[in-house]
Design a protein around this motif. Structure first.
Motif, PDB file in Angstrom:
ATOM      1  N   TYR A 114       0.853  -1.179   0.000  1.00 48.61           N
ATOM      2  CA  TYR A 114       0.000   0.000   0.000  1.00 48.61           C
ATOM      3  C   TYR A 114       0.893   1.235   0.000  1.00 48.61           C
ATOM      4  N   TYR A 115       0.631   2.129  -0.921  1.00 46.03           N
ATOM      5  CA  TYR A 115       1.457   3.337  -0.984  1.00 46.03           C
ATOM      6  C   TYR A 115       0.669   4.452  -1.649  1.00 46.03           C
ATOM      7  N   GLN A 116       1.207   5.636  -1.562  1.00 46.29           N
ATOM      8  CA  GLN A 116       0.649   6.792  -2.249  1.00 46.29           C
ATOM      9  C   GLN A 116       1.730   7.363  -3.149  1.00 46.29           C
ATOM     10  N   ALA A 117       1.367   7.613  -4.419  1.00 43.33           N
ATOM     11  CA  ALA A 117       2.362   8.043  -5.397  1.00 43.33           C
ATOM     12  C   ALA A 117       3.112   9.286  -4.922  1.00 43.33           C
ATOM     13  N   LYS A 118       2.392  10.193  -4.266  1.00 42.69           N
ATOM     14  CA  LYS A 118       3.013  11.366  -3.669  1.00 42.69           C
ATOM     15  C   LYS A 118       2.697  11.323  -2.178  1.00 42.69           C
ATOM     16  N   ALA A 119       3.563  10.616  -1.462  1.00 37.45           N
ATOM     17  CA  ALA A 119       3.296  10.426  -0.037  1.00 37.45           C
ATOM     18  C   ALA A 119       3.240  11.774   0.662  1.00 37.45           C
ATOM     19  N   PRO A 120       2.109  12.088   1.339  1.00 41.50           N
ATOM     20  CA  PRO A 120       1.974  13.379   1.991  1.00 41.50           C
ATOM     21  C   PRO A 120       2.880  13.546   3.197  1.00 41.50           C
ATOM     22  N   ASN A 121       3.287  12.418   3.813  1.00 38.52           N
ATOM     23  CA  ASN A 121       4.072  12.524   5.032  1.00 38.52           C
ATOM     24  C   ASN A 121       4.917  11.273   5.205  1.00 38.52           C
ATOM     25  N   ASN A 122       6.231  11.417   5.101  1.00 32.61           N
ATOM     26  CA  ASN A 122       7.118  10.283   5.271  1.00 32.61           C
ATOM     27  C   ASN A 122       7.638  10.184   6.687  1.00 32.61           C
ATOM     28  N   SER A 123       7.018  10.899   7.616  1.00 27.76           N
ATOM     29  CA  SER A 123       7.466  10.858   9.003  1.00 27.76           C
ATOM     30  C   SER A 123       6.446  10.166   9.903  1.00 27.76           C
ATOM     31  N   SER A 124       5.443   9.532   9.312  1.00 30.04           N
ATOM     32  CA  SER A 124       4.430   8.829  10.103  1.00 30.04           C
ATOM     33  C   SER A 124       3.993   7.570   9.363  1.00 30.04           C
ATOM     34  N   LYS A 125       3.351   6.679  10.090  1.00 33.53           N
ATOM     35  CA  LYS A 125       2.856   5.454   9.491  1.00 33.53           C
ATOM     36  C   LYS A 125       1.714   5.768   8.536  1.00 33.53           C
ATOM     37  N   LEU A 126       1.561   4.929   7.522  1.00 33.73           N
ATOM     38  CA  LEU A 126       0.489   5.113   6.552  1.00 33.73           C
ATOM     39  C   LEU A 126      -0.828   4.656   7.154  1.00 33.73           C
ATOM     40  N   ALA A 127      -1.847   5.496   7.067  1.00 31.76           N
ATOM     41  CA  ALA A 127      -3.166   5.135   7.570  1.00 31.76           C
ATOM     42  C   ALA A 127      -3.834   4.181   6.589  1.00 31.76           C
ATOM     43  N   ILE A 128      -4.202   3.006   7.072  1.00 33.82           N
ATOM     44  CA  ILE A 128      -4.807   1.991   6.209  1.00 33.82           C
ATOM     45  C   ILE A 128      -6.329   2.057   6.249  1.00 33.82           C
ATOM     46  N   ASP A 129      -6.899   2.415   7.389  1.00 34.01           N
ATOM     47  CA  ASP A 129      -8.357   2.545   7.454  1.00 34.01           C
ATOM     48  C   ASP A 129      -8.807   3.627   6.482  1.00 34.01           C
ATOM     49  N   LYS A 130      -9.795   3.296   5.655  1.00 30.37           N
ATOM     50  CA  LYS A 130     -10.292   4.217   4.618  1.00 30.37           C
ATOM     51  C   LYS A 130      -9.141   4.716   3.753  1.00 30.37           C
TER      52      LYS A 130
END
Length: 516
Positions: A114-130
């Motif tokens: 799971y990833y985002q092409a333009k990750a908004p924040n690389n200093s926190s865990k990725l939110a998986i819910d919704k």
């Protein structure tokens, strides 16, 4: 019976009922999944390929499950990142992305990223819910990868549209051939994973890893330096539909589960190319097949964000005519006699005009002689050719502003190079300049339209066994363009022969002649 055979029979019997958290044998079946994972040595596929001290291990104690469309089960096991140094294994925090082991129907194992092409924040865990972003699924057994889009935890509208396009394409494709979306698995996804060289300022001072969609070295993130630990270059079947896709791991699924049929509605095309009532009815069917093939290619390019694509230039031109309320073109036929010319060496040659386009109105007339003897493939090629002429007439004389500038930049041979004005309708070399532009800029995408029609109509493989169907379709166009554009195709003799093969509907052509 061997123990392995017994286990296989038991496993097959279990899989007969859809697995859910309410299944009485839920934990027993989860244990069987774990056993199969290790017996298949899938853990070896979770080791970083650059720095093998890093790996991912399934969290077997915290699974989640969901059922999609009542018959498809998914089990999600979070993948925890570890680094092993000096025989000590330490947990590593993953920031900006998340990995899971996903098991479909208890037998298909996927590495899920799971990833985002333009990750908004690389200093926190990725939110998986919704979750909103992309899911890259890679099958452990066959290596196939699928790229899915998610919005608020469910497959996106654009992904559902791609399913409908794929299914529509398959429904008209002829049997026993590779289907459309299986034949264009060419999207290369490149990404890199970086690890901090030590504890950072983020997440309680632990070592962490981050994902980089462009493989650029991260600098200054969480106050640490980074080293490359893993990289991938994957061929993704982005247009291959992944049946009954899961929702995000935080969603329990359900009857629909995001895997419904979607509500794709094709763009309603304006009827701006009308038929002369005195022409044969089959010509309208060929016109419609050209427009439909163009619509499909452009829609796919838009969904894949490949808008500026050399393979859709002619398709966009067709749609500029077929879906434009400011355009009014009549399509008909008339007899245009073939002309016999004597060459300087005394030999004779026959010059054939397959169609004409009015340089003022853009109205199209195909040659009745061509319609009588050419294959349907050649008739489609002639109509595409004349539609390009009509597009040149309309664009040069009607587009202005930014659209006009874009048109003139792409079609510079249609304009006076000194003052930038379009060549007038009575310019002696207008036809030559239009053919030059067609040959230089559009012939490949013109051929692509013809290829899509041939697949939809079931014309089969290239009649010229020395080349593929796309090159064969280019030859059909080059047969006339090499005489009228001043440009040469890669193989002039072959193009001439293959073009004549279709225009005369010779033995060994595609052989389809329904337009009579």
């Amino acid at each position: 019976m061997s123990r392995c055979a017994k286990d296989r029979l038991v496993s097959d019997a279990i899989v007969g009922k859809t697995l859910s958290a309410n299944s009485p044998d839920y934990f027993k079946r989860l244990s069987a999944i774990k056993d199969r994972f290790y017996s298949s040595k899938f853990e070896q596929k979770l080791i970083a390929n650059v720095n093998q001290k890093y790996s991912w291990i399934p969290d077997w104690e915290h699974p989640s499950s969901q059922v999609v469309n009542d018959t498809v089960s998914y089990v999600f096991f979070p993948l925890i990142a570890y680094v092993k140094e000096n025989n000590v294994t330490k947990t590593v925090i993953e920031l900006g992305s998340a990995h899971y082991l996903i098991v479909k129907n208890e037998k298909e194992f996927y590495k899920a990223f799971y990833y985002q092409a333009k990750a908004p924040n690389n200093s926190s865990k990725l939110a998986i819910d919704k979750f909103t972003g992309n899911l890259l699924l890679t099958n452990f057994e066959n290596g196939k990868s699928y790229l899915l889009d998610y919005v608020e935890g469910k497959v996106s509208q654009s992904y559902q549209k791609r399913k409908m396009l794929a299914l529509n394409r398959e429904s008209i494709a002829f049997p026993n051939k590779i289907s459309y979306w299986e034949s264009i698995c060419h999207t290369e996804l490149k990404y890199c994973t970086w690890a901090s060289d030590g504890p950072t300022n983020c997440n309680s001072g632990t070592v962490h890893i981050i994902y980089s969609p462009d493989c650029n070295w991260p600098q200054g993130n969480c106050g640490s330096n980074y080293s490359l630990i893993d990289s991938s270059e994957i061929t993704v079947c982005q247009d291959q539909w992944f049946p009954d896709p899961p929702t995000d791991p935080g969603n329990g699924g359900g009857g629909g589960g995001g895997g419904g049929e979607g509500d794709f509605n094709p763009v309603n095309l304006s009827n701006t190319i009308t038929m002369d009532p005195n022409t044969r009815a089959c010509l309208e069917s060929i016109k419609n097949s050209i427009v439909s093939a163009s619509q499909l290619s452009v829609t796919m390019a838009n969904l894949l964000k490949q808008v500026h694509n050399d393979n859709t230039k002619a398709q966009n031109a067709v749609l500029a005519l077929a879906n434009n309320p400011n355009v009014s073109i009549t399509l008909g036929e008339k007899t245009i006699p073939y002309q016999t010319k004597t060459l300087p060496d005394g030999t004779t040659t026959v010059s054939e005009t397959h169609g004409q386009t009015d340089p003022i109105t853009g109205n199209i007339k195909l040659n009745t002689l061509t319609l009588n003897e050419a294959s349907d493939m050649a008739i489609a090629a002639s109509l595409i050719h004349e539609m390009m002429h009509a597009y040149f007439v309309w664009g040069a004389n009607n587009l202005s502003g930014e659209e006009g500038m874009a048109f003139s930049d792409l079609n510079r041979y249609l304009f006076n190079q000194e003052d930038g004005t379009p060549h007038p309708y009575n310019y002696p070399e207008l036809g030559f300049m239009q053919h030059w532009q067609m040959a230089e800029t559009y012939v490949n995408s013109m051929a692509k339209i013809l290829v899509d029609i041939s697949v939809a109509k079931g014309y089969g493989a290239s009649p010229d066994t020395s080349i593929g169907m796309e090159e064969y379709c280019r030859d059909i166009f080059w047969g006339s363009l090499q005489q009228t554009s001043g440009l040469e195709p890669p193989d002039a003799a072959r193009s001439k022969a293959n073009s004549e093969r279709e225009y005369k509907n010779q033995a060994g052509s595609t052989g389809k002649k329904d337009c009579l």
